[in-house]
Design an enzyme around this catalytic site. Sequence first.
Site, PDB file in Angstrom:
ATOM      1  N   THR A 122      -8.760  58.669  21.051  1.00 49.11           N
ATOM      2  CA  THR A 122      -9.053  58.119  22.366  1.00 49.11           C
ATOM      3  C   THR A 122      -7.532  57.589  22.688  1.00 49.11           C
ATOM      4  OG1 THR A 122     -10.544  56.641  23.629  1.00 49.11           O
ATOM      5  CG2 THR A 122      -9.700  55.703  21.641  1.00 49.11           C
ATOM      6  N   ASN A 191     -12.754  54.441  33.457  1.00 54.38           N
ATOM      7  CA  ASN A 191     -12.405  55.607  32.865  1.00 54.38           C
ATOM      8  C   ASN A 191     -13.024  55.517  31.138  1.00 54.38           C
ATOM      9  OD1 ASN A 191     -10.448  53.557  31.985  1.00 54.38           O
ATOM     10  ND2 ASN A 191      -8.607  54.850  32.676  1.00 54.38           N
ATOM     11  N   TYR A 192     -12.571  54.428  30.552  1.00 53.13           N
ATOM     12  CA  TYR A 192     -13.094  54.605  29.241  1.00 53.13           C
ATOM     13  C   TYR A 192     -14.609  54.359  29.207  1.00 53.13           C
ATOM     14  CZ  TYR A 192     -12.423  52.724  24.309  1.00 53.13           C
ATOM     15  OH  TYR A 192     -12.530  52.584  22.891  1.00 53.13           O
ATOM     16  N   ALA A 193     -15.270  53.265  29.994  1.00 55.37           N
ATOM     17  CA  ALA A 193     -16.614  53.330  29.860  1.00 55.37           C
ATOM     18  C   ALA A 193     -17.397  54.644  30.247  1.00 55.37           C
ATOM     19  CB  ALA A 193     -17.203  52.297  30.617  1.00 55.37           C
ATOM     20  N   ASN A 196     -16.903  57.320  27.070  1.00 52.44           N
ATOM     21  CA  ASN A 196     -17.791  56.626  26.144  1.00 52.44           C
ATOM     22  C   ASN A 196     -19.258  57.068  26.415  1.00 52.44           C
ATOM     23  OD1 ASN A 196     -16.223  55.476  23.659  1.00 52.44           O
ATOM     24  ND2 ASN A 196     -15.401  54.668  25.527  1.00 52.44           N
TER      25      ASN A 196
END
Length: 346
Positions: A122, A191-193, A196
């Site tokens: 990641t 973006n990260y949420a 995931n």
Amino acid sequence: MSTLSASMLGETAPSAERGVAMGELTGRTVLITGAGRGIGRAEALYLAARGANVVVNDPGVEIDGRGGDEGVASAVVAEIRARGGRAVADTGSVADWADARRMVELAVAEFGDLHAVVNNATIEVNKGLERLTEAEFDDVVAVKLKGSFAVSRWAAAYWREQVDAGKRAGRAIVNTASGSGLLNPLPTQTNYAAANAGVAAMTTVHALELRRLGVRVNCVSPSMVRTRLTTAVPGMDRTAPEGHPDPKDPAVVAPLVAYLVSEGCPVTGQVLSVRGGSIAVNHGWTQGARIDKDGELWTLPELAENLAALPLEEPFDRLATALGGALGSQGRAEFEAMVNAELDRT
């Protein structure tokens, strides 16, 4: 550098004291992405200590994906080999389609087979929505979501070839998500949420698709683990008292991953949150029942016994319930057969 201790990983204590038998993963080849630091490194060291052949993938980039350092993966391989384990380094990018294929091929060329993939890679770029650029959104999603897909896709293609050749073995994929996107989507992490959450959703789809090939697919979602990505989180710098296991150490995730890639594990289609010694089953965006252990790391036999007591929903049962009567009144076996026939047709 991670704060991993030998006592957490179990390299120095006799196996009887650890409650973990050396060699539990002997003969299993596992490709771990993002294995140069943090959680991935802890997983690589733990699995190798239990006999697994490990492909340590990591291009050695910065947190935001820039740069690269081939020595990051090589250093973990050197650690594993110094302890008598077997490992090989790979510095490809999971977001690159050809690199994803090559790392699967490397595992087979080096160790003769590939039994499991752990998608851990990641990157992170944290900004408010109005300041987040297109490239910053795309780059994070490319590594986290597309990267998990790409490596899984090439592994699944290899496993399909093996099944078609009459070689069926217990295979596994373990994806890595985060509380950000599942239980506590954090501001500045659009973006990260999103990536995931996509990984968690993809886990269930792949569990349904790949069962017919003898592949189990699960997802672990670590929380409050000390890595490069979490150093700014308040309280993350506080460590456990001397002589006590640290619940924020990346090593807390490794036993669950080791169990999920082990040959005899029956679990599939699950998203499991990990926080210290607590492991909870997730139902969508809701956390359900959990098991807890204080002090030492879980052992694989303990996980086998205790996870069996959790209310884990069977993926095909869940899908059949969600669809209701839309597909007729077939029984569970007929429903699964219909899905498998469609998958093989397309």
